[in-house]
Design an enzyme around this catalytic site. Structure first.
Site, short mmCIF file in Angstrom:
data_model
loop_
_atom_site.label_atom_id
_atom_site.label_comp_id
_atom_site.label_asym_id
_atom_site.label_seq_id
_atom_site.Cartn_x
_atom_site.Cartn_y
_atom_site.Cartn_z
N CYS A 154 -2.71 -2.90 7.42
CA CYS A 154 -2.24 -2.83 8.81
C CYS A 154 -2.43 -1.40 9.32
CB CYS A 154 -0.77 -3.24 8.90
SG CYS A 154 0.37 -2.03 8.16
N GLU B 282 0.82 -1.21 0.00
CA GLU B 282 0.00 0.00 0.00
C GLU B 282 0.86 1.26 0.00
OE1 GLU B 282 -2.13 -2.86 2.97
OE2 GLU B 282 -0.12 -2.57 2.15
#
Length: 168
Positions: free
Chosen positions: A87, A59
């Site tokens: 996360c 990401e």
């Protein structure tokens, strides 16, 4: 299947090909694609081992590229497709970058920050709300991760057995 669902599946397939690249590099297979106005402006796959960088998650890599393409850290009206629930670090980066939408495949019970372990993206104190769609190609995303970890366990077991035989 609606047009949105077909589009989501199309981009998630692309994210899965990036996750495969991570696997081939010995990284946990997670892929991410950042899309703006129907085109890719950022791609990433997990690379913390190869880059010696704990922030080199799929990401983050995609968001960094997107910022360079748009010449702005604010990635307004973009959609980030990720094979695994983000996360805490990645969820925080998404809020700061102000992406419009997150689409992810598999949930992550151990570190997921979009409802599994905690819900950073849904926290009422956040200054930016992200639209979330989950479960797109979840079975494919989950099986890639399961297969990766199964293979890794088998490799470690084979190495232990080899070391044990040499020691005998």
């Amino acid at each position: 299947m609606s047009e949105t669902e077909a589009t989501d599946e199309y981009w998630m397939r692309h994210a899965l090909t990036l996750a495969q690249r991570a696997w081939e590099e010995g990284e946990i297979p997670v892929g991410a694609v950042l899309v703006y106005e129907g085109r890719v402006i950022g791609e990433g796959w997990n690379r913390p081992i190869g880059h010696h960088d704990p922030t080199a998650h799929a990401e983050i890599m995609a968001l960094r590229q997107g910022g360079l393409v748009l010449q702005n850290y604010r990635l307004l009206n973009t959609t980030l497709y990720v094979t695994l629930e983000p996360c805490v670090m990645c969820a925080g980066a998404m809020v700061h970058s102000r992406i419009g939408r997150l689409v992810f495949g598999a949930r992550d019970a151990k570190t997921g920050a979009s409802g599994s372990l905690m819900d950073v993206l849904g926290h009422p104190g956040m200054n930016h709300k992200i639209q979330i769609t989950e479960g797109i190609m979840a079975a494919d995303c989950s099986s890639m991760l399961s297969d990766f970890f199964r293979e890794r366990r088998l490799e470690k077991k084979a190495l232990r057995e080899k070391v044990h035989k040499v020691a005998e």
